[in-house]
Design a protein around this motif. Structure first.
Motif, short mmCIF file in Angstrom:
data_model
loop_
_atom_site.label_atom_id
_atom_site.label_comp_id
_atom_site.label_asym_id
_atom_site.label_seq_id
_atom_site.Cartn_x
_atom_site.Cartn_y
_atom_site.Cartn_z
N SER A 8 0.83 -1.20 0.00
CA SER A 8 0.00 0.00 0.00
C SER A 8 0.87 1.26 0.00
O SER A 8 1.80 1.38 0.79
N TYR A 9 0.55 2.18 -0.92
CA TYR A 9 1.25 3.46 -1.02
C TYR A 9 0.24 4.59 -1.03
O TYR A 9 -0.90 4.41 -1.48
N PHE A 10 0.69 5.75 -0.57
CA PHE A 10 -0.09 6.97 -0.70
C PHE A 10 0.57 7.83 -1.77
O PHE A 10 1.79 7.98 -1.79
N ALA A 68 -4.81 6.32 -2.19
CA ALA A 68 -4.13 5.13 -1.72
C ALA A 68 -4.24 4.08 -2.81
O ALA A 68 -5.28 3.94 -3.45
N GLU A 70 -2.56 0.01 -4.07
CA GLU A 70 -1.71 -1.15 -3.86
C GLU A 70 -0.92 -1.39 -5.14
O GLU A 70 -1.52 -1.66 -6.20
N GLU A 89 4.57 7.71 -1.11
CA GLU A 89 5.12 7.16 0.13
C GLU A 89 4.47 5.83 0.45
O GLU A 89 3.25 5.69 0.35
N LYS A 90 5.28 4.89 0.87
CA LYS A 90 4.79 3.59 1.30
C LYS A 90 4.06 3.75 2.62
O LYS A 90 4.51 4.49 3.51
N ASN A 91 2.93 3.09 2.76
CA ASN A 91 2.18 3.10 4.01
C ASN A 91 2.89 2.20 5.00
O ASN A 91 2.97 0.99 4.78
N GLU A 92 3.41 2.76 6.04
CA GLU A 92 4.15 1.99 7.05
C GLU A 92 3.33 1.90 8.33
O GLU A 92 2.75 2.89 8.78
N GLU A 93 3.32 0.72 8.91
CA GLU A 93 2.64 0.54 10.20
C GLU A 93 3.51 1.07 11.30
O GLU A 93 4.73 0.85 11.32
#
Length: 95
Positions: A8-10, A68, A70, A89-93
């Motif tokens: 997942s990226y924003f 957002a 994928e 930007e990559k969605n980071e937990e």
């Protein structure tokens, strides 16, 4: 060979005067027009930049003119160089 792992990226877009104009219209009609404008804009960017069926847009983000999606890391790099894209930007937990 490139990365094939979908993540997942924003994607955040550059300044767009039409987005700003539509966002300023707080009526129900204006909100609908903004949603439609952004969804179409984001879908067209993806369709002209990436291979059809190789990505999954999960949402458009009206408050920031972004979305957002994928995609693979290689696709994220492609989007970074697309016209009108400001940041990918990559969605980071957060833990």
């Amino acid at each position: 060979m490139g990365s094939t792992k979908m993540e997942s990226y924003f994607v955040f877009m550059s300044y767009d005067p039409e987005y700003e104009r539509l966002r300023a219209d707080r009526t129900k009609r204006g909100t609908h027009e903004l949603d439609l404008y952004l969804s179409t804009k984001h879908d067209e960017l993806l369709a002209t930049t990436l291979e059809p069926g190789s990505y999954n847009k999960t949402s458009s983000l009206v408050i920031v003119d972004g979305f957002a999606v994928e995609i693979t890391q290689d696709q994220a790099n492609e989007l970074r160089s697309a016209k009108g894209v400001r940041v990918v930007e990559k969605n980071e937990e957060l833990v």
